[in-house]
Scaffold this motif. Structure first.
Motif, PDB file in Angstrom:
ATOM      1  N   THR A  74      87.610  24.125  23.108  1.00  0.00           N
ATOM      2  CA  THR A  74      87.562  25.238  24.060  1.00  0.00           C
ATOM      3  C   THR A  74      88.500  26.374  23.646  1.00  0.00           C
ATOM      4  O   THR A  74      88.166  27.549  23.817  1.00  0.00           O
ATOM      5  N   GLU A  78      87.298  30.194  22.829  1.00  0.00           N
ATOM      6  CA  GLU A  78      87.906  31.323  23.546  1.00  0.00           C
ATOM      7  C   GLU A  78      88.395  32.382  22.555  1.00  0.00           C
ATOM      8  O   GLU A  78      88.253  33.589  22.794  1.00  0.00           O
ATOM      9  N   LEU A 100      80.666  28.495  26.630  1.00  0.00           N
ATOM     10  CA  LEU A 100      82.027  27.975  26.795  1.00  0.00           C
ATOM     11  C   LEU A 100      82.101  26.996  27.959  1.00  0.00           C
ATOM     12  O   LEU A 100      82.763  25.954  27.866  1.00  0.00           O
ATOM     13  N   LYS A 104      83.362  23.113  27.634  1.00  0.00           N
ATOM     14  CA  LYS A 104      84.471  22.566  28.423  1.00  0.00           C
ATOM     15  C   LYS A 104      84.066  21.261  29.091  1.00  0.00           C
ATOM     16  O   LYS A 104      84.839  20.297  29.129  1.00  0.00           O
TER      17      LYS A 104
END
Length: 370
Positions: A74, A78, A100, A104
């Motif tokens: 993650t 990011e 994303l 996660k």
């Protein structure tokens, strides 16, 4: 003395030695802690230069692989989003943030360097079984391929940035065969009337009734209606110019960059005449928020749109469905697909690819010998 620089969010060192310029990418994000590490490397290089012991390969001065490769899945994605946010429209970033969210859920605290092709394929299988929000259907094959392709692009970017060494997603992406695009699922004429009447009578959301009717009657994209100003409407409200779109904080050209005037029906003409208040300026928005400013397409979808459709017991479809509804209805009435394509700012190719089933034709071979 080597100089510490920020390059695309990461740290690098630059210096000259014996007439030659050197640049060392550290593979470290720009942060106070990592600047300390960068300074230590700079000091080490300066010392070696003083003693004529500079390692010409620069391998000696690179941070340990473990430090560079300890990012979680993650965290890596990011960083990827941050890098891409400088290059693409905010509208496109929605896909990145959606990906994303799935990463996660599946990978949680797992480090990016530990993702194997087997694990990547498990993610693909898990993702293919997810039920999309507000629907009872799993995501389409094209959406699945898009999400996995973004993951693969993230790993490619990480390799370029010296954050990872291998991409486990390559074969996974190639293995997803694109499925057929589902045909449009437009609202029926009865549903259209019910939706407009439902908004006009709603205690909380009647404010949006004109906006909804305008979208259903013109087939414009939500962002195009949101960006519409009175200067784009001609004097007698019989036509509007559409050439801008507002989406998630950005005002830009339309999706296909096509712009043009759209003639309006008599009912839409009267709607705009009634809506244009005394004292309205050319730069005022035609469909602003209740408190002024641009409407939020996301807030409209999640509150007024979803709630009103639920009250009316109409199966949920996105507000964007108003566009396919108008195009489908218009074609079913026998309008030339080229005219529909022009006035909805799209291509004839797209019309035939997605709406061929509703194009009204009375094809009959000619009497060539008669």
């Amino acid at each position: 003395m080597p100089k510490i620089e920020n390059f695309k969010g990461n740290l690098r060192l630059r210096w000259s030695y014996r007439g030659k310029r050197h640049c060392l990418t550290l593979g470290l994000a720009d942060s106070p802690r990592n600047r300390v590490i960068a300074q230590m490397k700079a000091d080490e290089i300066e010392k070696d230069i003083a003693y004529s012991q500079l390692d010409p390969t620069l391998v000696k001065y690179k941070p340990e692989l473990e430090a560079r490769h300890s990012l979680k899945v993650t965290e890596l994605f990011e960083k990827f989003i941050t890098a891409k946010s400088r290059e693409i429209y905010s509208q496109s970033l929605t896909k990145y943030h959606a990906t994303l969210g799935y990463l996660k859920q599946f990978f949680r605290e797992q480090q990016a360097k530990t993702v194997t092709p087997e694990k990547a394929d498990q993610f693909r299988q898990w993702l293919s079984e997810r039920i999309l929000p507000n629907t009872r259907r799993p995501m389409t094959t094209s959406t699945l391929k898009e999400r996995v392709t973004l993951a693969s692009a993230c790993w490619d970017w990480a390799i370029e940035e010296n954050l990872l060494e291998k991409n486990p997603w390559k074969k996974i992406v190639k293995g997803i065969k694109p499925g057929k695009t589902p045909p449009p699922n437009p609202f029926t004429v009865e549903e259209i009337k019910t939706i407009v009447a439902g908004f006009r009578c709603d205690r909380y959301y009647s404010f949006y009734a004109d906006y909804v009717e305008f979208m259903l009657s013109t087939g414009c994209r939500p962002g195009e209606a949101i960006a519409l100003r009175w200067k784009h409407v001609n004097e007698d409200c019989s036509s509007v110019w559409i050439g801008e779109a507002y989406y998630r904080g950005s005002l830009k050209t339309t999706k296909t960059t096509a712009a043009g005037h759209v003639p309006l029906s008599k009912s839409l003409q009267q709607l705009l005449i009634k809506r244009r208040a005394v004292g309205t300026t050319p730069n005022d928005l035609v469909f602003p928020r209740p408190k002024g400013g641009y409407l939020s397409d996301r807030d409209f979808r999640q509150r007024p749109w979803m709630k009103v459709l639920a009250k009316l017991n109409i199966p949920y479809r996105k507000p964007y469905t108003t566009r396919s509804t108008l195009i489908s209805y218009w074609l079913s009435q026998g309008e030339d697909p080229a005219v529909v394509a022009k006035l909805t700012r799209t291509s004839v190719k797209m019309i035939y690819e997605h709406y061929c089933g509703v194009i009204k034709t009375n094809v009959q071979l000619p009497e060539i010998l008669g």
